[in-house]
Write an enzyme that holds these catalytic residues in place. Structure first.
Site, PDB file in Angstrom:
ATOM      1  CB  CYS A  50      11.035 -12.824  -7.774  1.00 25.67           C
ATOM      2  SG  CYS A  50       9.544 -12.306  -6.916  1.00 25.67           S
ATOM      3  CB  CYS A  53      12.250 -12.969  -3.863  1.00 30.61           C
ATOM      4  SG  CYS A  53      11.437 -14.491  -4.410  1.00 30.61           S
ATOM      5  CG  ASN A  75       1.947  -0.386  -6.873  1.00 33.08           C
ATOM      6  OD1 ASN A  75       2.792  -0.157  -7.750  1.00 33.08           O
ATOM      7  ND2 ASN A  75       1.006  -1.281  -7.007  1.00 33.08           N
ATOM      8  CG  ASP A  76       8.226   0.555  -6.324  1.00 36.01           C
ATOM      9  OD1 ASP A  76       8.552   1.329  -5.409  1.00 36.01           O
ATOM     10  OD2 ASP A  76       8.465  -0.678  -6.291  1.00 36.01           O
ATOM     11  CG  HIS A 113       9.175 -17.014  -6.361  1.00 35.93           C
ATOM     12  ND1 HIS A 113       8.984 -15.692  -6.685  1.00 35.93           N
ATOM     13  CD2 HIS A 113       9.016 -17.720  -7.518  1.00 35.93           C
ATOM     14  CE1 HIS A 113       8.728 -15.605  -7.987  1.00 35.93           C
ATOM     15  NE2 HIS A 113       8.735 -16.819  -8.512  1.00 35.93           N
ATOM     16  CG  ASN A 153      -5.416  -9.166 -10.096  1.00 29.39           C
ATOM     17  OD1 ASN A 153      -6.610  -9.424 -10.074  1.00 29.39           O
ATOM     18  ND2 ASN A 153      -4.925  -8.020 -10.486  1.00 29.39           N
ATOM     19  CB  CYS A 160      -1.318 -12.217 -11.400  1.00 25.25           C
ATOM     20  SG  CYS A 160      -0.119 -12.278 -10.070  1.00 25.25           S
ATOM     21  CB  SER A 161       2.844  -8.457 -12.781  1.00 25.02           C
ATOM     22  OG  SER A 161       2.979  -8.227 -11.389  1.00 25.02           O
ATOM     23  CG  HIS A 164       6.764 -13.604  -4.306  1.00 26.36           C
ATOM     24  ND1 HIS A 164       8.055 -13.993  -4.047  1.00 26.36           N
ATOM     25  CD2 HIS A 164       6.206 -13.351  -3.100  1.00 26.36           C
ATOM     26  CE1 HIS A 164       8.266 -13.955  -2.744  1.00 26.36           C
ATOM     27  NE2 HIS A 164       7.142 -13.571  -2.148  1.00 26.36           N
ATOM     28  CG  HIS A 166       1.842 -10.196  -5.300  1.00 32.30           C
ATOM     29  ND1 HIS A 166       2.130 -11.172  -6.227  1.00 32.30           N
ATOM     30  CD2 HIS A 166       1.308  -9.172  -6.016  1.00 32.30           C
ATOM     31  CE1 HIS A 166       1.804 -10.754  -7.438  1.00 32.30           C
ATOM     32  NE2 HIS A 166       1.292  -9.538  -7.343  1.00 32.30           N
ATOM     33  CD  GLN A 168      -1.862  -4.525  -7.269  1.00 31.63           C
ATOM     34  OE1 GLN A 168      -1.900  -3.292  -7.260  1.00 31.63           O
ATOM     35  NE2 GLN A 168      -1.898  -5.206  -8.402  1.00 31.63           N
ATOM     36  CD  GLU A 182     -20.848  -5.592  -2.995  1.00 26.05           C
ATOM     37  OE1 GLU A 182     -20.423  -5.600  -1.817  1.00 26.05           O
ATOM     38  OE2 GLU A 182     -20.504  -6.422  -3.847  1.00 26.05           O
ATOM     39  CD  GLU A 317     -21.072 -13.136 -20.918  1.00 24.87           C
ATOM     40  OE1 GLU A 317     -19.923 -13.304 -21.360  1.00 24.87           O
ATOM     41  OE2 GLU A 317     -21.561 -13.828 -20.027  1.00 24.87           O
TER      42      GLU A 317
END
Ligand code: H2U
Ligand code: ZN
Length: 358
Positions: A50, A53, A75-76, A113, A153, A160-161, A164, A166, A168, A182, A317
């Site tokens: 992971c 982790c 974020n890489d 995790h 997410n 979601c990837s 774990h 998390h 963003q 809004e 939609e």
């Protein structure tokens, strides 16, 4: 008098000023379409593969700290970058582009995790709130930032990837369009009526309570009258607060408790690790006229009738407007009837739980 349990109608979203079509009679139609994989929480506390982790290396080459609480990193594969050059392009008002600067970060909620917000104790979620508040303040103070979006997410179904726990943060130079909608709606409501749109809406919802799912002293979670997603939830502060930075310790604890409760009820609905996209909506950075903003979070979950059948936003939609089959009132009633204790807490603990633990 309209019977909205029977007759097709449309409902108005005062935050976005858009409509949703409600067709309550369509719930019984058969489903022979795509079936999703049922999501359950990860089984191991530590996963050597992971990239979130503690102590593991990430795909970008950096290594995570041996963190014990929350952990924040740039974020890489950031969508927005601070060093982007400024440019503007406009051909006849038809080919229009402009540069957008920003900063993207990842927030690990826990070193474990196998946890999710629903499986963390409220006392473990509290540091997540503090981290979000710090990030909101720090990023919002940057001269190139106009809006800070904190979100999560959850689940493969939402893209979601990684299991774990998390979320963003994408902080952008300008207000994204959902925020701009809004922003306008809250400012114009306040100008027209002299009061806050969401303060007034919460007061109205409390008169009947029929769309309220759960609440505590400082926060309420409800299925909004104008919900699009089947079990969509709006979580809002009961007092007028424009951002997470304004919450005192008691409010932060209450927010942690309600986040745990709503995510637990979600998991209990279909006895799975309930997928969703959740995000905090709060006043834009930069200090323009933003007293009209009222802190809230949107939960947009895709599941419709079981752990494996989701709602698709397609066809009419995409082309016209969103549509829902179950009413907001019946979705709220179902979520309200569920236990606030997590379904896995009543099962005997799994001895394999310890596999891979350091
Ligand atoms: P999601 O699971 O919501 O996609 O968030 C994971 C984020 O983590 C994603 O935006 C980032 C991805 O760019 N990431 C890193 O920054 N480093 C890595 O080593 C892998 C993923
Ligand atoms: Zn992990």
């Amino acid at each position: 008098m309209l019977d909205w349990t029977l007759h097709p109608h449309r409902r108005f979203n005062p935050l976005t000023r858009e409509w949703v079509l409600v067709s309550p009679h369509r719930t019984e139609r058969p489903w022979q379409g795509q079936v999703e994989r049922e999501a359950q929480p990860a089984a191991v506390r530590f996963d050597p593969e992971c990239y979130l982790c503690p102590g593991n290396s990430r795909l970008g080459g950096a290594r995570n700290a041996a963190y014990a609480g929350t952990f924040v990193f740039e974020n890489d594969f950031a969508t927005l970058k601070a060093e982007t050059p400024e440019f503007m392009h406009d051909e006849s008002g038809l080919l229009v582009a402009q540069s957008e600067r920003g900063t993207c970060r990842v927030v690990c909620f826990s070193p474990r995790h196998d946890l999710t917000l629903a499986r963390m104790a409220a006392a473990e979620i509290r540091p997540v709130i503090d981290t979000w508040a710090e990030q909101y303040t720090e990023l919002g103070a940057m001269p190139h930032i106009g809006y800070v979006q904190i979100f999560e997410n959850r689940g493969e179904m939402m893209g979601c990837s990684n299991a774990h726990p998390h979320g963003q943060i994408w902080a952008s130079q300008r207000m994204p369009h959902e925020i701009a909608k809004e922003d306008r709606a809250q400012i114009e409501y306040q100008q027209a009526r002299g009061s806050c749109l969401l303060c007034d809406y919460l007061a109205l919802e409390h008169r009947t309570g029929e769309r309220v799912v759960c609440e505590n002293e400082f926060f309420a979670a409800l299925v909004p009258f104008w919900a699009i997603w089947p079990f969509e939830v709006l979580l809002a502060s009961r007092r007028h607060r424009t951002g997470i930075d304004q919450f005192d310790p008691a409010e932060r604890e209450a927010l942690a408790a309600l986040l745990k409760e709503i995510t637990t009820r979600y998991d209990n609905l279909f006895e799975c690790s309930f997928p969703y996209s959740m995000g905090l909506h709060q006043r834009p950075a930069g200090g323009a006229s933003n007293q009209a903003w009222h802190f809230h979070a949107h939960f947009y979950p895709p599941l419709l009738r079981s752990a494996t059948v989701r709602k698709f936003m397609v066809g009419y939609e995409m082309l016209c407007q969103p549509q829902r089959d179950i009413t907001a009132e019946s979705a709220a009633a179902r979520l309200r009837e569920l236990a606030s204790r997590h379904y896995l807490d009543s099962l005997p603990s799994n001895p394999d739980d310890q596999v891979g633990m350091r």
